[in-house]
Design a protein around this motif. Structure first.
Motif, short mmCIF file in Angstrom:
data_model
loop_
_atom_site.label_atom_id
_atom_site.label_comp_id
_atom_site.label_asym_id
_atom_site.label_seq_id
_atom_site.Cartn_x
_atom_site.Cartn_y
_atom_site.Cartn_z
N UNK A 1 0.83 -1.21 0.00
CA UNK A 1 0.00 0.00 0.00
C UNK A 1 0.87 1.26 0.00
N UNK A 2 2.09 1.15 -0.47
CA UNK A 2 2.97 2.31 -0.51
C UNK A 2 2.43 3.37 -1.48
N UNK A 3 2.48 4.63 -1.05
CA UNK A 3 2.07 5.76 -1.90
C UNK A 3 3.05 6.89 -1.64
N UNK A 4 3.79 7.29 -2.68
CA UNK A 4 4.92 8.20 -2.51
C UNK A 4 4.50 9.59 -2.03
N UNK A 5 3.49 10.18 -2.64
CA UNK A 5 3.13 11.56 -2.31
C UNK A 5 2.62 11.68 -0.87
N UNK A 6 1.68 10.83 -0.41
CA UNK A 6 1.28 10.92 1.00
C UNK A 6 2.45 10.69 1.96
N UNK A 7 3.35 9.78 1.60
CA UNK A 7 4.50 9.52 2.47
C UNK A 7 5.40 10.75 2.56
#
Length: 311
Positions: free
Chosen positions: A40-46
């Motif tokens: 569930x990795x998401x670059x922008x939210x991280x």
């Protein structure tokens, strides 16, 4: 240190205390590692979570610098790093203004995270900012009444790691601006994985409070070290480290994670060396380096833990 010939830029860096930023980066690393492992990795939210966490950390540093000075907790006898308000490097009103501007910037970044994570992130974000101010300011400063350790454990550990995981999972598993907590966005593994970061982040504060115990007692700052003594704080430091190193073992045996989750154990020699200093020293000459090494321990542990969770 001498405050003569300190430039304005250098003074603001001293106030921001960039050496504390591992406390902001560490929970994001772990939240990203777990999200990668769970798909569930998401670059922008991280990335937004990291920027927001860093701004809250810096804003809290500014607030501590300002409120400790005006409330008399910082004196010329202080053994810690130079505080710019107390030393006269930056006028108090400028530090206060920087505090609120930094928290305002965190709220602006947080608007995107609220769009992704909805009401839960709105509540958590506002509480985080309010607690950052209330740590040393307001009518009941948390750090002056022995609640600073709990604040760090909860907000720089549990909330930061699970929040980082949550905004990534929510961006994939839920529609924008959910009113509640969507299924699959807050997992038991995320909460458990937050505990080592919470523990070692709190240990940074423990070292600080052991070093400043005598001055804090004189100025009325009732930290846990002041209330219960050196022995309690030293046991607290070691106990929190024990919790940090127990969690990867639990995740391996009880939560079916890869043996790679044990990678943080490579940092154990550093933890032992720093513990020896904390268990035997009280002065700034020894504990200031121990404070920095605990920050390095946090960063190394978090990086290896993130890798282990992602495998």
């Amino acid at each position: 240190m001498s405050t003569q010939n300190v430039s304005r830029t250098r003074a603001w860096l001293m106030a921001a205390r960039p050496q504390t930023l591992p406390a902001a980066a560490a929970p994001v690393l772990v939240g990203v590692g777990l999200a990668l492992g769970d798909g569930v990795f998401a670059a922008l939210p991280a990335f937004a979570a990291f920027v927001g966490a860093a701004l809250i950390q810096i804003g809290t540093n500014f607030a501590n610098d300002y409120y400790d000075a005006i409330q008399g907790a910082d004196t010329d006898a202080r053994e810690g790093f130079t505080r710019v308000t107390q030393s006269g490097l930056i006028p108090p009103e400028e530090v206060k203004r920087a505090t609120y501007l930094t928290f305002a910037a965190a709220i602006i970044v947080g608007t995107y995270l609220v769009y992704v994570g909805g009401v839960p992130i709105l509540v958590v974000g506002l509480l985080s900012v309010a607690s950052g101010v209330a740590y040393t300011g307001g009518p009941y400063p948390l750090g002056y009444h022995g609640l600073g350790d709990l604040f760090v454990f909860v907000f720089f550990g549990v909330v930061a790691v699970t929040g980082t995981y949550y905004v990534q999972a929510a961006s994939i598993l839920a529609s924008p601006f959910p009113l509640g907590v969507p299924p699959g966005t807050v997992t038991l593994a995320a909460v458990v994985a937050s505990l080592p970061i919470a523990a070692i982040s709190t240990d940074i504060l423990v070292v600080n409070n052991v070093r400043d115990r005598e001055e804090d007692a004189e100025t009325g700052k009732r930290t846990l070290a002041v209330r219960f003594g050196y022995g309690f704080s030293r046991a607290q430091y070691v106990g929190l480290l024990a919790l940090a190193y127990a969690v990867p073992v639990w995740l391996w045996f009880a939560a079916d994670h890869s043996p790679a989750v044990l990678l943080p154990w490579l940092t154990l020699p550093l933890a032992v060396r720093v513990s020896r200093t904390v268990l035997s020293e009280t002065g700034g000459a020894a504990l200031n380096p121990a404070l920095e090494r605990t920050g390095k321990l946090l960063a190394a542990f978090a990086l290896l833990f993130a890798v282990g969770l992602a495998v």
